[in-house]
Design an enzyme around this catalytic site. Structure first.
Site, short mmCIF file in Angstrom:
data_model
loop_
_atom_site.label_atom_id
_atom_site.label_comp_id
_atom_site.label_asym_id
_atom_site.label_seq_id
_atom_site.Cartn_x
_atom_site.Cartn_y
_atom_site.Cartn_z
N LYS A 1 0.83 -1.21 0.00
CA LYS A 1 0.00 0.00 0.00
C LYS A 1 0.87 1.27 0.00
O LYS A 1 0.65 2.17 -0.80
CB LYS A 1 -0.93 0.02 1.23
CG LYS A 1 -1.86 -1.18 1.32
CD LYS A 1 -2.76 -1.09 2.55
CE LYS A 1 -2.04 -1.11 3.88
NZ LYS A 1 -1.26 -2.35 4.13
N ARG B 1 -9.63 0.72 8.73
CA ARG B 1 -9.19 -0.63 9.10
C ARG B 1 -10.24 -1.39 9.87
O ARG B 1 -10.02 -2.55 10.22
CB ARG B 1 -7.94 -0.51 9.99
CG ARG B 1 -6.63 -0.76 9.30
CD ARG B 1 -5.54 -0.50 10.33
NE ARG B 1 -4.33 -1.25 10.10
CZ ARG B 1 -3.28 -0.77 9.45
NH1 ARG B 1 -3.29 0.41 8.93
NH2 ARG B 1 -2.21 -1.52 9.33
N ARG C 1 11.53 -5.59 5.26
CA ARG C 1 11.24 -4.16 5.06
C ARG C 1 12.18 -3.29 5.88
O ARG C 1 12.47 -3.57 7.04
CB ARG C 1 9.79 -3.86 5.45
CG ARG C 1 9.48 -2.36 5.40
CD ARG C 1 8.01 -2.07 5.27
NE ARG C 1 7.25 -2.45 6.45
CZ ARG C 1 5.92 -2.31 6.54
NH1 ARG C 1 5.23 -1.82 5.53
NH2 ARG C 1 5.30 -2.69 7.63
N ARG D 1 11.23 -1.23 11.45
CA ARG D 1 10.16 -0.82 12.35
C ARG D 1 10.06 -1.80 13.52
O ARG D 1 10.23 -3.00 13.35
CB ARG D 1 8.82 -0.78 11.60
CG ARG D 1 8.62 0.51 10.82
CD ARG D 1 7.45 0.46 9.89
NE ARG D 1 6.25 -0.17 10.44
CZ ARG D 1 5.09 -0.23 9.80
NH1 ARG D 1 4.98 0.29 8.59
NH2 ARG D 1 4.06 -0.82 10.35
N ARG E 1 -0.24 -9.01 13.52
CA ARG E 1 -0.86 -7.99 12.66
C ARG E 1 -1.65 -8.63 11.52
O ARG E 1 -2.69 -8.13 11.13
CB ARG E 1 0.22 -7.04 12.12
CG ARG E 1 0.69 -6.06 13.20
CD ARG E 1 2.05 -5.48 12.89
NE ARG E 1 2.08 -4.78 11.64
CZ ARG E 1 3.12 -4.74 10.82
NH1 ARG E 1 4.23 -5.38 11.13
NH2 ARG E 1 3.06 -4.07 9.70
P1 ADP Z 1 2.22 -1.87 3.24
O1 ADP Z 1 2.20 -0.36 3.23
O2 ADP Z 1 1.01 -2.45 2.55
O3 ADP Z 1 2.40 -2.44 4.60
P2 ADP Z 1 4.82 -1.61 1.89
O4 ADP Z 1 4.56 -0.76 0.69
O5 ADP Z 1 5.50 -0.98 3.03
O6 ADP Z 1 3.45 -2.33 2.37
O7 ADP Z 1 5.65 -2.89 1.39
C1 ADP Z 1 6.07 -3.89 2.30
C2 ADP Z 1 7.48 -4.36 1.94
O8 ADP Z 1 7.44 -5.08 0.69
C3 ADP Z 1 8.50 -3.24 1.72
O9 ADP Z 1 9.73 -3.72 2.16
C4 ADP Z 1 8.49 -3.02 0.21
O10 ADP Z 1 9.74 -2.52 -0.25
C5 ADP Z 1 8.23 -4.43 -0.30
N1 ADP Z 1 7.42 -4.48 -1.53
C6 ADP Z 1 6.39 -3.68 -1.89
N2 ADP Z 1 5.85 -4.06 -3.07
C7 ADP Z 1 6.53 -5.17 -3.46
C8 ADP Z 1 6.47 -6.05 -4.61
N3 ADP Z 1 5.56 -5.86 -5.57
N4 ADP Z 1 7.34 -7.06 -4.66
C9 ADP Z 1 8.26 -7.27 -3.70
N5 ADP Z 1 8.39 -6.47 -2.60
C10 ADP Z 1 7.54 -5.43 -2.48
P1 ADP Z 2 1.14 -1.85 7.88
O1 ADP Z 2 0.54 -1.38 6.61
O2 ADP Z 2 2.49 -2.44 7.73
O3 ADP Z 2 0.24 -2.72 8.68
P2 ADP Z 2 0.72 0.80 9.10
O4 ADP Z 2 1.86 1.72 9.02
O5 ADP Z 2 -0.45 1.05 8.24
O6 ADP Z 2 1.36 -0.64 8.88
O7 ADP Z 2 0.20 0.70 10.61
C1 ADP Z 2 1.08 0.45 11.68
C2 ADP Z 2 0.31 0.39 12.98
O8 ADP Z 2 -0.30 1.67 13.24
C3 ADP Z 2 -0.85 -0.60 13.01
O9 ADP Z 2 -0.43 -1.91 13.34
C4 ADP Z 2 -1.73 0.01 14.10
O10 ADP Z 2 -1.22 -0.23 15.39
C5 ADP Z 2 -1.59 1.50 13.82
N1 ADP Z 2 -2.60 1.97 12.84
C6 ADP Z 2 -2.35 2.49 11.60
N2 ADP Z 2 -3.51 2.80 10.98
C7 ADP Z 2 -4.51 2.47 11.83
C8 ADP Z 2 -5.93 2.52 11.77
N3 ADP Z 2 -6.57 2.98 10.67
N4 ADP Z 2 -6.63 2.07 12.84
C9 ADP Z 2 -6.02 1.62 13.95
N5 ADP Z 2 -4.69 1.54 14.08
C10 ADP Z 2 -3.92 1.95 13.03
#
Ligand code: ADP
Ligand code: ADP
Ligand code: ZN
Length: 216
Positions: free
Chosen positions: A13, A88, A127, A160, A171
């Site tokens: 995302k 979420r 990541r 992180r 998660r």
């Molecule tokens: P999200 O915001 O949904 O949690 P991220 O954009 O942070 O996901 O991506 C999670 C991890 O996967 C990061 O380390 C990113 O560089 C990697 N990543 C994202 N898209 C891809 C892909 N299409 N193929 C392989 N790795 C990816």
């Molecule tokens: P990822 O896409 O890798 O799950 P985010 O950066 O979106 O990570 O979120 C990290 C953390 O921040 C979540 O695990 C939660 O604790 C908190 N968080 C983020 N967005 C929300 C939301 N919309 N509602 C509740 N908690 C949230």
């Protein structure tokens, strides 16, 4: 354009939201980034949220809904935005719907990024995130040009606190229980577009742009 990027942790995302921001000139609104900035700054919000985030649980709905209400009212959101990590829960989706109805600014689309669970664990485990601008890298699939440093701003890359094996599993379970039902919720409203989130980052971006009619 007002778009939600929906998908489990690690689906890509943030990566895709950042590309959309560059292409469309509208902001990425990430509740995770906003919360992490509050933690880093040591504000009351950050102090309250840190333990919850480190456990991989969700911050209370009222807190994130308040964050979004304020953020979407900012001038830079007037032309649209990419929501990343919000909503979420069903309560967050309902609150967003009411907010947007009152503003007369309906959603354009909800993009659901789908990726296999094993791949999510691999992505989150490798990541590395820029401590300054929040950009995501991956040790194997998306390394920075200079090891340990952000391509965009030169900031230092960190793992992180919640990207560790045990918290990752937690998660993903929280996603299945609380967030996955939103796929059906938005499908029922005719807004859902599924995007295959596997494979090359640029290829996925091309798919997304095509779905949004933002090609070229
Ligand atoms: P999200 O915001 O949904 O949690 P991220 O954009 O942070 O996901 O991506 C999670 C991890 O996967 C990061 O380390 C990113 O560089 C990697 N990543 C994202 N898209 C891809 C892909 N299409 N193929 C392989 N790795 C990816
Ligand atoms: P990822 O896409 O890798 O799950 P985010 O950066 O979106 O990570 O979120 C990290 C953390 O921040 C979540 O695990 C939660 O604790 C908190 N968080 C983020 N967005 C929300 C939301 N919309 N509602 C509740 N908690 C949230
Ligand atoms: Zn950076």
């Amino acid at each position: 354009m007002r778009v939600i990027l929906l998908g489990p942790p690690g689906a890509g995302k943030g990566t895709q939201a950042q590309r959309l921001t560059q292409k469309l000139g509208i902001p990425q609104v990430s509740t995770g980034d906003i919360l992490r900035a509050a933690v880093a700054a040591g504000t009351p919000l950050g102090r309250e949220a840190k333990a919850t985030m480190d456990q991989g649980a969700l911050v209370p709905d009222s807190v994130v809904i308040g964050i979004i209400r304020e953020r979407l009212a900012a001038p830079d959101c007037a032309r649209g935005y990419i929501l990343d990590g919000f909503p979420r829960t069903a309560a967050q989706a309902e609150a967003l719907g009411e907010m947007l109805q009152a503003l007369g600014t309906p959603l354009t689309a909800v993009l659901s990024l789908t990726v296999d669970p094993e791949e999510l664990v691999r992505r989150l485990g490798g990541r590395r995130t820029c401590g300054s601008c929040g950009a995501a890298y991956h040790l194997e699939t998306a390394p920075p040009r200079r090891a340990g440093l952000c391509d965009r701003c030169g900031g230092g890359l960190l793992q992180r606190d919640d990207d560790r094996e045990e918290t990752i599993r937690k998660r993903l379970a929280v996603y299945r229980e609380q967030t996955a039902p939103l796929v059906a919720y938005y499908r029922g409203r005719g807004l859902l577009r599924e995007v295959d989130g596997r494979g090359d980052i640029d290829a996925i971006f091309t798919r997304i742009c095509r779905l949004l009619g933002a090609e070229g």
